[in-house]
Motif scaffolding. Structure first.
Motif, PDB file in Angstrom:
ATOM      1  N   UNK A 129      31.709  50.372  33.776  1.00 11.49           N
ATOM      2  CA  UNK A 129      31.091  50.293  35.096  1.00 11.49           C
ATOM      3  C   UNK A 129      31.992  50.900  36.157  1.00 11.49           C
ATOM      4  N   UNK A 130      33.279  50.471  36.195  1.00  5.69           N
ATOM      5  CA  UNK A 130      34.194  50.996  37.203  1.00  5.69           C
ATOM      6  C   UNK A 130      34.434  52.477  37.054  1.00  5.69           C
ATOM      7  N   UNK A 131      34.652  52.926  35.808  1.00  3.23           N
ATOM      8  CA  UNK A 131      34.915  54.342  35.581  1.00  3.23           C
ATOM      9  C   UNK A 131      33.676  55.192  35.867  1.00  3.23           C
TER      10      UNK A 131
ATOM     11  N   UNK B  28      38.238  52.443  44.568  1.00  2.00           N
ATOM     12  CA  UNK B  28      39.557  51.923  44.206  1.00  2.00           C
ATOM     13  C   UNK B  28      39.454  50.524  43.607  1.00  2.00           C
ATOM     14  N   UNK B  29      38.656  49.671  44.246  1.00  2.00           N
ATOM     15  CA  UNK B  29      38.491  48.296  43.761  1.00  2.00           C
ATOM     16  C   UNK B  29      37.890  48.283  42.362  1.00  2.00           C
ATOM     17  N   UNK B  30      36.894  49.122  42.143  1.00  2.00           N
ATOM     18  CA  UNK B  30      36.216  49.129  40.854  1.00  2.00           C
ATOM     19  C   UNK B  30      37.100  49.681  39.743  1.00  2.00           C
ATOM     20  N   UNK B  31      37.952  50.643  40.051  1.00  2.00           N
ATOM     21  CA  UNK B  31      38.854  51.157  39.025  1.00  2.00           C
ATOM     22  C   UNK B  31      39.914  50.124  38.654  1.00  2.00           C
ATOM     23  N   UNK B  32      40.331  49.324  39.612  1.00  2.00           N
ATOM     24  CA  UNK B  32      41.251  48.215  39.302  1.00  2.00           C
ATOM     25  C   UNK B  32      40.567  47.212  38.377  1.00  2.00           C
ATOM     26  N   UNK B  33      39.273  46.930  38.636  1.00  2.00           N
ATOM     27  CA  UNK B  33      38.525  46.026  37.761  1.00  2.00           C
ATOM     28  C   UNK B  33      38.450  46.573  36.342  1.00  2.00           C
ATOM     29  N   UNK B  34      38.278  47.873  36.202  1.00  2.00           N
ATOM     30  CA  UNK B  34      38.258  48.488  34.871  1.00  2.00           C
ATOM     31  C   UNK B  34      39.585  48.289  34.166  1.00  2.00           C
ATOM     32  N   UNK B  35      40.680  48.457  34.893  1.00  2.00           N
ATOM     33  CA  UNK B  35      42.003  48.271  34.294  1.00  2.00           C
ATOM     34  C   UNK B  35      42.198  46.826  33.837  1.00  2.00           C
ATOM     35  N   UNK B  36      41.714  45.863  34.626  1.00  2.00           N
ATOM     36  CA  UNK B  36      41.867  44.454  34.258  1.00  2.00           C
ATOM     37  C   UNK B  36      41.047  44.092  33.025  1.00  2.00           C
ATOM     38  N   UNK B  37      39.899  44.735  32.842  1.00  2.00           N
ATOM     39  CA  UNK B  37      39.046  44.451  31.684  1.00  2.00           C
ATOM     40  C   UNK B  37      39.400  45.295  30.472  1.00  2.00           C
ATOM     41  N   UNK B  38      40.437  46.126  30.574  1.00  2.49           N
ATOM     42  CA  UNK B  38      40.783  47.064  29.508  1.00  2.49           C
ATOM     43  C   UNK B  38      41.018  46.424  28.134  1.00  2.49           C
TER      44      UNK B  38
END
Length: 418
Positions: free
Chosen positions: A240-242, A390-400
């Protein structure tokens, strides 16, 4: 292809190579059709005399069509399989492109352009799910990680589309002739490519001769049951974030360069070309990176690059800094979608349904996000609106961690060099 399809144990290296290459072509066509529209957005805006919010409304129409296509993909997949479904979807895409071109150049009629965009979105929504399902199938069959390379083919298609769009804009080629030429190319190539894609029982192709015929409704319910898997939902969060960041670049990067950094339409198209070129390179080189540091760390590294790139693009300054930001933004979003697809296909239980589910999550973000950016851009400026990414890409990193490799056995496979 013949009406009967050989099994995995009898399919030759040549057949597997042809299958893989045909799927590559479908990915290229999808990217080409999308980038053709994106690269000509400034021309469409100028031809129709629209402002940023009105362009956002047109993109919203495409997004609504795409969401309907995502929803329709599951029943169509269960009914006709991806083999026929991909051709049907790309014919709809091409028809939408013809209507867009006619609405801009011949009739100057915004509702006709909106209808064309809805058709473009609907067809792309369906083909995106189906080509990923087909890609996961050939990846499992060959026994080699191919999904990043397949998405690199999508990016290659966008590079070609962006390059042709920039050239067409610079040469002042009318939007209608450009879009209609690409539409003919897409349909002709798709019809040829699917001849080399086998019909698969597992994917629901009727021509494969399913040994135990089950009602269509039962197959559809089975496809929908995978939504109860929470790991699959977290994979969807990564995507989703990416996908939000990728989709927003596709629709707004060129206008961000033109309106936010005060460059020409042709320069905006060239910057979009830099973005998709960087994304393509990231996907081509992504396989070795993933093999070395794993999926989870790969997502974290690329997400970090994407955040830095977005900051450079938004804050601007010298034009070279915006170029670097554009390239890092492209690298940042390069692996989220393909690694999510591979992670979804890890399980041996209903891989086609799992891939279809996460594809729907990713493509919903890919398509719903850009209209939101358009509305925020009208209120706060297009560059300021990009801070949402920016916020959504951080969320992607956290769900990695959800995309971490799962041990799975691959059946009798024939290794085919990519």
């Amino acid at each position: 292809m013949s009406q009967t399809t050989p099994t995995a144990t009898t399919r030759s290296r040549r057949e597997l190579s042809a299958w893989r290459n045909a799927v590559f072509v479908i990915f290229i066509l999808s990217g080409l059709s999308l980038a053709t529209w994106v690269a000509r957005i400034p021309g469409v805006r100028d031809g129709l005399g629209l402002d940023t919010a009105q362009v956002g409304l047109l993109i919203l129409g495409m997004s609504i069509g795409a969401i309907l296509g995502l929803v329709a993909s599951a029943p169509l997949l269960a009914k006709v399989g991806p083999h026929r479904g991909m051709v049907i979807s790309l014919v709809i895409v091409a028809s939408g492109m013809v209507l867009i071109g006619g609405g801009v150049s011949f009739f100057h009629f915004v509702p006709l352009v909106g209808l064309g965009l809805a058709m473009l979105g609907f067809g792309n929504g369906m083909v995106d799910v189906m080509m990923n399902v087909e890609g996961a199938a050939v990846e499992r069959e060959i026994g080699k990680t191919l999904m990043p390379l397949m998405h690199a083919c999508f990016s290659l298609g966008t590079v070609i589309g962006a390059g042709l769009g920039a050239a067409a804009a610079a040469l002042r080629i009318d939007v209608s002739w450009h879009l209609m030429a690409i539409a003919v190319l897409v349909v002709a190539t798709a019809v040829l490519a699917v001849r080399f894609i086998p019909n698969e029982v597992e994917l629901g192709d009727p021509e494969a001769g399913e040994p135990e015929k089950r009602p269509w409704g039962e197959r559809l319910r089975e496809n929908l049951s995978v939504w109860a898997d929470w790991r699959l939902i977290l994979i969807g969060v990564v995507m989703l974030g990416m996908a939000f960041a990728e989709g927003s670049a596709n629709d707004w990067l060129a206008l961000g360069v033109v309106d936010g950094h005060h460059q020409t339409n042709a320069t905006g198209a060239l910057f979009f070309g830099c973005f998709v070129a960087a994304m393509t390179i990231g996907r081509v080189l992504g396989g070795p990176l993933v093999d070395r540091i794993g999926r989870t760390n790969s997502i974290r590294v690329t997400a970090g690059l994407g955040v830095v790139g977005l900051l450079l693009f938004i804050l601007g300054g010298p034009l070279w800094m915006v170029v670097i930001g554009t390239v890092l933004w492209g690298f940042g979003v390069s692996l989220g979608f393909p690694l999510g697809m591979s992670a979804a296909a890890d399980g041996t239980d209903k891989p086609a349904a799992r891939v279809s589910a996460v594809a729907m999550i990713g493509y919903c973000a890919f398509l719903v996000g850009p209209p939101l950016i358009g509305f925020l851009g009208q209120a706060f400026g297009i560059l300021n609106a990009l801070f949402v990414l920016l916020v959504l890409m951080v969320a992607s990193a956290l769900a990695a961690p959800a995309v971490r490799e799962a041990s799975r056995a691959r059946g009798p496979r024939v290794r085919v060099d990519a």
